[in-house]
Write an enzyme that holds these catalytic residues in place. Structure first.
Site, short mmCIF file in Angstrom:
data_model
loop_
_atom_site.label_atom_id
_atom_site.label_comp_id
_atom_site.label_asym_id
_atom_site.label_seq_id
_atom_site.Cartn_x
_atom_site.Cartn_y
_atom_site.Cartn_z
N ARG A 96 0.87 -1.18 0.00
CA ARG A 96 0.00 0.00 0.00
C ARG A 96 0.91 1.24 0.00
NH1 ARG A 96 -5.05 0.11 3.83
NH2 ARG A 96 -5.78 1.46 2.12
N ASP A 246 -2.65 9.27 7.52
CA ASP A 246 -1.80 8.26 6.87
C ASP A 246 -0.42 8.81 6.54
OD1 ASP A 246 -4.75 7.40 6.23
OD2 ASP A 246 -3.45 5.63 6.11
O1 MRU Z 1 -7.66 2.39 4.00
P1 MRU Z 1 -7.45 2.34 5.47
O2 MRU Z 1 -8.58 1.74 6.22
O3 MRU Z 1 -6.10 1.75 5.83
O4 MRU Z 1 -7.38 3.88 5.89
C1 MRU Z 1 -7.25 4.20 7.24
C2 MRU Z 1 -7.26 5.65 7.51
O5 MRU Z 1 -7.36 6.47 6.63
C3 MRU Z 1 -7.03 6.06 8.93
O6 MRU Z 1 -7.75 7.20 9.25
C4 MRU Z 1 -5.54 6.34 9.13
O7 MRU Z 1 -4.78 5.25 8.64
C5 MRU Z 1 -5.19 6.60 10.53
S1 MRU Z 1 -5.29 5.14 11.51
C6 MRU Z 1 -4.76 5.50 13.08
#
Ligand code: MRU
Length: 353
Positions: A96, A246
């Protein structure tokens, strides 16, 4: 693993001997099932397919995946062991692109490996060291989240209606959560908190995961569809917004789940404070601003289908960017384990601070 539940301490990911076990986040809240990863390929697949997700959690998972790959190695000589180590790191890095925690964790594993190799450690010693480093990354993440919770609680009024987007909870970390860490920290500080959880289309992390975690904690939780946030704010039902991240660029621009940007603009228009909560490992000082953050585009099927039901016609084109970037100007403060950072972020987030 089930049964070890404590406030915010969901069993997101753990060792089971030499294997890694994680709760299958695709199946929550309908069923609480666990996936066991026995190879580094299993771990990469688990990250890619969202068995585990959330920036800090995938960083922890990648580190554990590297340790698992090393433990399973049949290499007898250092040369082959190094080649396998590199290949495993590359595989995990390809899963990812947006959350910087993944690359941060892999970098820490590489540093640890380099230190051991430099000191002339044997393959067995290197394996033990990698496991220790991965465990440290796991445990540090929980500690960071708890500290985020303590710092975050200071910005929450005694009675607060808090809107959050996506899931930045125990499930998205090694435990306790970042945005939900702030909410948990406020509750532990004796504040009265009610949460509005955006459902977060298309993957529904808010409705499925955030609501599930908070309800288990006994925290007052209301799920809304994403397009209701503005109306809730206009009706005076939101005191503050807190979301995870992220990747936070050096100037404070923040990538988070798609829809976060719209929530930030709505908050600004309604004069509502908008907080980002994240561990320091989410801050990417090498990325100057949000325009340089890679945004993952996921499968169209996540948009055309809800579960197994098709909701868009065949033939329609689909976009599915999984994240967006909220410009720093919409962010009231960034809450980390080191404290609460305010604008101008280019100065406050600088390494010396
Ligand atoms: O696609 P995801 O579910 O991995 O995205 C998660 C998010 O956007 C969260 O808000 C972010 O990773 C922060 S988690 C503490």
């Amino acid at each position: 693993m089930a049964g070890c539940y404590d406030r915010g301490m969901l069993p997101t990911i753990a060792w089971d001997g030499d294997a890694i076990v994680m709760v299958d986040q695709r199946k929550l809240p309908a069923t609480e099932t666990y996936v066991t990863c026995r190879t580094v390929n299993d771990v990469a697949k688990a990250i890619k397919t969202m068995v585990i997700r959330g920036a800090p959690a995938i960083g922890v998972c990648a580190a554990m995946g590297v340790a698992l790959g090393a433990a399973r190695s049949k290499a007898t000589g250092t040369k082959q062991f190094v080649t396998e180590f590199q290949r495993n790191c590359d595989l995990l890095a390809s899963t990812r692109p947006t959350a910087v925690n993944l690359f941060w964790a892999l970098e820490r594993m590489k540093q640890s490996f380099a230190e051991g190799a430099q000191a002339g450690e044997s393959v067995d010693q290197l394996k033990a060291r990698l496991r220790q480093t991965a465990d440290r990354i796991h445990d540090d993440d929980v500690e960071s989240c708890r500290a985020i919770g303590r710092h975050g609680a200071t910005v929450v009024p005694a009675e607060a209606r808090i809107l959050t987007h996506c899931n930045a909870g125990a499930l998205a970390t090694a435990g306790y959560g970042t945005a939900l860490g702030v909410i948990r920290g406020a509750v532990e500080a004796g504040k009265t908190v009610a949460v509005l959880a955006d459902e977060t289309r298309p993957f529904l992390q808010g409705a499925r995961l955030t609501a599930w975690e908070l309800v288990r904690d006994g925290i007052d939780t209301t799920v809304i569809t994403d397009n209701m946030a503005g109306a809730m704010m206009r009706a005076g039902l939101v005191d503050l917004v807190v979301v995870g991240a992220d990747r936070i660029a050096a100037n404070g621009d923040t990538a988070n789940k798609i829809g976060t940007y719209s929530v930030a603009i709505l908050a600004k228009e309604h004069g509502i404070p908008f907080y980002v909560a994240a561990p320091w490992s989410t801050i990417d000082l090498a990325t100057p601003d949000g325009s340089a953050i890679p945004i993952e585009e996921r499968s169209p099927r996540e948009v055309t289908h809800v579960g197994t039901t098709q909701v868009a016609p065949d033939g329609a084109k689909v976009r599915n960017p999984s994240f967006d970037v909220t410009p720093a100007k919409f962010i009231t403060a960034i809450i980390t384990e080191r404290g609460v950072y305010r604008a101008p972020f280019a100065e406050s987030l600088r390494p010396a601070s």
